[in-house]
Scaffold this active site. Structure first.
Site, PDB file in Angstrom:
ATOM      1  N   PHE A  12       1.340 -27.734  30.443  1.00 29.62           N
ATOM      2  CA  PHE A  12       1.309 -29.036  29.766  1.00 29.62           C
ATOM      3  C   PHE A  12       2.518 -29.273  28.862  1.00 29.62           C
ATOM      4  CE2 PHE A  12      -3.091 -27.165  29.762  1.00 29.62           C
ATOM      5  CZ  PHE A  12      -3.490 -27.724  30.971  1.00 29.62           C
ATOM      6  N   HIS A  13       3.722 -29.022  29.390  1.00 33.40           N
ATOM      7  CA  HIS A  13       4.942 -29.208  28.610  1.00 33.40           C
ATOM      8  C   HIS A  13       5.956 -30.100  29.329  1.00 33.40           C
ATOM      9  CE1 HIS A  13       4.137 -25.016  26.589  1.00 33.40           C
ATOM     10  NE2 HIS A  13       3.358 -25.971  26.110  1.00 33.40           N
ATOM     11  N   PRO A  14       5.580 -31.284  29.825  1.00 30.47           N
ATOM     12  CA  PRO A  14       6.563 -32.130  30.508  1.00 30.47           C
ATOM     13  C   PRO A  14       7.595 -32.691  29.533  1.00 30.47           C
ATOM     14  CG  PRO A  14       4.514 -33.341  30.211  1.00 30.47           C
ATOM     15  CD  PRO A  14       4.242 -31.926  29.777  1.00 30.47           C
TER      16      PRO A  14
END
Length: 539
Positions: free
Chosen positions: A473-475
């Protein structure tokens, strides 16, 4: 029609910082728009509650990517905060700035003012660390960063001992002089409750007469006249509202929503916009490109000693720890699930750690991959270890599906597109195996459940990765900062190339993905963006 000096779109990790700092002097009127609602929910404020908010539409955009060919055509689930505080209200709260060299890389890519010495003051300005301030850490900022050691599960010590047996140093602060080694994670928390940017920045700033915060305000278009952003249209209570900006519009919607709004406004790749029925106001090819994200692989082990499973699985355990949390703000409900971890070298010859580790003294086998039903773990003793390559080289993209502002965009993460990313994911699995075989952990492990001892060769490990690996969850980087308007979106002062009065300030501007969790650097971007804006307008 209301008019403000500045309009900030998105009250997330960066947007709250931008709005609070721009309104701080009282000289400027600021409108802060947030598509979601209030963050006043026990599932947001209680740290372990993020297991609920990750799958709650009321506070979460709940995006799904397109099927990923390299991942057996599995789509990837992308939770993003749709609430005051944005993703800082629903994340796992791990506070990691990244490696110093990450920001030197940013500067070397044509972004003066973004090297480590340039950004450190803004990290420090944002933070109050419970260990006090020093050359590295802040002691008077709005975001409280807390050491969680007093409530960590005892198995964390086994993990740390195993790391030291592998000659990895014990690191007391991953955000200090160096990042490499093993240690425990600090969380964005205060007094046993989550410290989102809404709590840290807006709780006090929201009382200012010159700051207006509008929730349930879904921005649909940036208004542009004669090459200048003059305002924003947004949906609120069933009607379209227009707000005008005397000075600037600042987009802080994050790596998905900021490029989406630009494209909906006619700012982006011309051919794409025409194909989707959007009039092209400014052909800017980089909008939505260069998308980057971290992928991780979990290994699960059954344990010879009790884990958090034995505390949180039975109903009486939930009741006891719930009461303990209410009365004392202590115990496992006051923590994130990633309690310990580290940054290590996956192979010899590397100058910098290339793999991040997570140790979670809890497990879940009855939930889909990537799901964390934190209050409903397995009934038997078990735990998880995870690993992610820190600086992936694959690049994806996102694009609007149509001119409908309420339609989610197409997201193509393009995971494992490069051979180096495939190799580093295999290295990540092998690093997990190495630490599980170190004596300190081997003595408490009963067996490896996933991927299982039958998976041994590089080919088998890669196939397991394709089947099970998930985003962490690190876009970032979909409105990349850089000097070339042909491929980049904003310059080093975060101004959109070719337009006036429009900036982007959030994780989408990262030139490259930082080595670790992205919330801390996103907050730093908000702090620095506000300073740049005020500097420009004072000049």
């Amino acid at each position: 029609m209301d008019t403000y000096d500045f309009i900030v779109v998105g009250a997330g990790s960066a947007g709250c910082a931008v709005a609070a700092r721009l309104s701080e002097s009282g000289k400027h009127s600021v409108l802060l728009l947030e598509a979601g609602g209030s963050d006043l929910s026990p599932w947001i404020w209680m740290p372990i509650g993020y297991g609920k908010t990750f799958y709650r539409k009321s506070v979460n955009w709940m995006y799904m990517t397109e099927p990923v060919p390299s991942m057996q055509n599995r789509p990837s689930y992308w939770p993003r905060g749709k609430v005051m505080g944005g993703s800082s209200s629903i994340n796992a709260m791990v506070y990691i700035r990244g490696q110093h060299q990450d920001f030197e890389d940013w500067k070397a890519m044509g972004n003066p003012g973004w090297g480590w010495d340039d950004v450190l003051p803004y990290f420090r300005k944002a933070e109050t660390n419970d260990r006090g301030g020093d050359d590295w850490r802040g002691d008077s900022g709005p975001i409280h960063v807390s050491t969680m050691d007093r409530d960590l599960h005892p198995m964390c010590q086994d993990f740390l001992a195993a790391g030291q047996e592998l000659q990895w140093p014990l690191n007391p602060d991953f955000n200090g002089a160096r990042q490499d080694g093993v240690g425990t994670y600090q969380n964005t928390a205060k007094d046993g409750m989550r410290m989102s940017t809404a709590r840290g920045y807006i709780r006090a700033a929201g009382k200012r007469a010159n700051l207006r915060v509008v929730t349930r305000a879904h921005a649909t278009r940036v208004l542009v006249e004669d090459g200048r952003a003059i305002g924003v249209e947004y949906l609120h209570k069933g009607r379209t509202v227009t707000a005008r900006a005397r000075a600037e519009v600042i987009l802080s919607g994050g790596a998905v929503n900021s490029p989406q709004l630009l494209q909906l406004s006619g700012i982006g790749p011309g051919a794409l916009l025409r194909d989707k029925g959007v009039d092209v106001l400014h052909d800017l090819p980089g909008v939505g490109r260069n998308l980057q994200d971290h992928m991780c692989i979990d290994h699960m082990y059954t344990s010879r000693v009790p884990t958090l499973n034995q505390q949180l699985y039975p109903w009486w355990g939930k009741a006891w720890h719930g009461l303990r949390y209410v009365l004392t703000r202590r115990g496992p409900l006051s923590l994130g699930v990633n309690q310990a971890g580290g940054f290590v070298h996956g192979r010899p010859g590397l100058e910098r750690p290339n793999i991040q580790l997570f140790f979670s003294p809890v497990s879940y086998t009855k939930t889909p991959p990537g799901t964390r039903a934190l209050m409903n773990p397995d009934a038997f003793p078990a735990f998880l270890m995870s690993a992610q390559p820190t600086r992936p080289t694959s690049r994806g993209h996102l694009a609007i599906r149509s001119s409908d502002p309420l339609a989610p965009p197409e997201i193509h993460p393009n995971y494992l597109d490069t051979e180096i990313d495939q190799q580093e994911m295999i290295e990540s699995s092998r690093v997990l195996r190495r630490i599980s075989e170190a004596p300190a952990l081997a003595r408490v492990i009963e067996r490896e459940v996933t991927p299982g001892p039958q998976i041994q060769t590089d080919e088998e490990l890669l196939e397991d990765i394709r089947a099970r690996a998930v985003t962490i969850f690190h876009p970032v980087s979909s409105c990349r900062m850089g000097p070339d308007a042909g491929i980049d979106v904003v310059d080093n002062r975060l101004r959109v190339h070719g337009l006036r009065g429009l900036r982007v300030a959030d994780a989408s501007i990262f030139p490259t993905l930082t080595s670790g969790n992205t919330n801390a650097p996103a907050i730093m971007v908000g702090e620095k963006a506000a300073a740049l804006i005020l500097e420009d307008h004072q000049a």
